[in-house]
Design a protein around this motif. Structure first.
Motif, PDB file in Angstrom:
ATOM      1  N   VAL A 160       0.866  -1.180   0.000  1.00  0.00           N
ATOM      2  CA  VAL A 160       0.000   0.000   0.000  1.00  0.00           C
ATOM      3  C   VAL A 160       0.902   1.228   0.000  1.00  0.00           C
ATOM      4  O   VAL A 160       1.784   1.375   0.841  1.00  0.00           O
ATOM      5  CB  VAL A 160      -0.936   0.011   1.215  1.00  0.00           C
ATOM      6  N   CYS A 161       0.678   2.095  -0.965  1.00  0.00           N
ATOM      7  CA  CYS A 161       1.490   3.306  -1.098  1.00  0.00           C
ATOM      8  C   CYS A 161       1.205   4.255   0.073  1.00  0.00           C
ATOM      9  O   CYS A 161       0.054   4.616   0.300  1.00  0.00           O
ATOM     10  CB  CYS A 161       1.178   3.994  -2.426  1.00  0.00           C
ATOM     11  N   GLY A 165      -2.136   5.799  -0.979  1.00  0.00           N
ATOM     12  CA  GLY A 165      -3.008   4.739  -0.489  1.00  0.00           C
ATOM     13  C   GLY A 165      -3.353   3.679  -1.516  1.00  0.00           C
ATOM     14  O   GLY A 165      -4.150   2.782  -1.246  1.00  0.00           O
ATOM     15  N   TYR A 166      -2.763   3.742  -2.693  1.00  0.00           N
ATOM     16  CA  TYR A 166      -3.049   2.765  -3.758  1.00  0.00           C
ATOM     17  C   TYR A 166      -2.454   1.407  -3.391  1.00  0.00           C
ATOM     18  O   TYR A 166      -1.335   1.317  -2.891  1.00  0.00           O
ATOM     19  CB  TYR A 166      -2.448   3.276  -5.074  1.00  0.00           C
ATOM     20  N   SER A 167      -3.202   0.344  -3.639  1.00  0.00           N
ATOM     21  CA  SER A 167      -2.727  -1.010  -3.376  1.00  0.00           C
ATOM     22  C   SER A 167      -2.011  -1.548  -4.604  1.00  0.00           C
ATOM     23  O   SER A 167      -2.630  -1.765  -5.645  1.00  0.00           O
ATOM     24  CB  SER A 167      -3.895  -1.927  -3.019  1.00  0.00           C
ATOM     25  N   CYS A 201       4.875   2.981  -7.040  1.00  0.00           N
ATOM     26  CA  CYS A 201       3.418   2.990  -7.008  1.00  0.00           C
ATOM     27  C   CYS A 201       2.858   3.124  -8.430  1.00  0.00           C
ATOM     28  O   CYS A 201       3.326   3.968  -9.212  1.00  0.00           O
ATOM     29  CB  CYS A 201       2.925   4.161  -6.154  1.00  0.00           C
ATOM     30  N   ASN A 228      -8.794  -3.971  -3.767  1.00  0.00           N
ATOM     31  CA  ASN A 228      -8.075  -2.809  -4.276  1.00  0.00           C
ATOM     32  C   ASN A 228      -9.060  -1.665  -4.535  1.00  0.00           C
ATOM     33  O   ASN A 228      -9.804  -1.712  -5.501  1.00  0.00           O
ATOM     34  CB  ASN A 228      -7.335  -3.198  -5.563  1.00  0.00           C
TER      35      ASN A 228
END
Length: 108
Positions: free
Chosen positions: A4-5, A9-11, A19, A37
């Motif tokens: 998770v970034c 917050g991107y998976s 990311c 996701n």
């Protein structure tokens, strides 16, 4: 397992080094248990762009229709044996008096 970034917050997939959404360096980010996701990558159809504009399709169809009409009109004046109909033959079909003057044909 996902990464998770911490920036957006991107998976990302477990093997990601950066990311997929914001480009943040994920090499020092720990892997977490997989969850759904919330920010999937865009599908390939949304990356391609807009569909072919309808105005272009209508314009192309109009050109095709005009070409068909022109070919149809030309073919009316060509007999099956390949000879071109003379002005006298045209006047027999359409009426009126046709006259040849040089390379031009005129209706009187």
């Amino acid at each position: 397992m996902v990464k998770v970034c911490p920036n957006c917050g991107y998976s990302n997939v477990e093997e990601a080094k950066f990311c997929g959404k914001c480009g943040y360096d994920l090499q020092n980010v720990s892997v977490q248990a997989h969850h759904s996701n919330p920010n999937p990558l865009p599908s390939s159809s949304s990356v391609i762009g807009p569909k072919f504009p309808i105005k272009a399709i209508i314009g192309l169809a109009a050109i095709v229709v005009i070409l068909i009409i022109i070919v149809g009109l030309i073919s009316v004046f060509i007999q099956p044996n390949g000879e071109i109909i003379t002005p006298y033959q045209v006047s027999a079909v359409t009426g009126g008096t046709w006259q040849l003057e040089g390379n031009n044909t005129f209706l009187h």
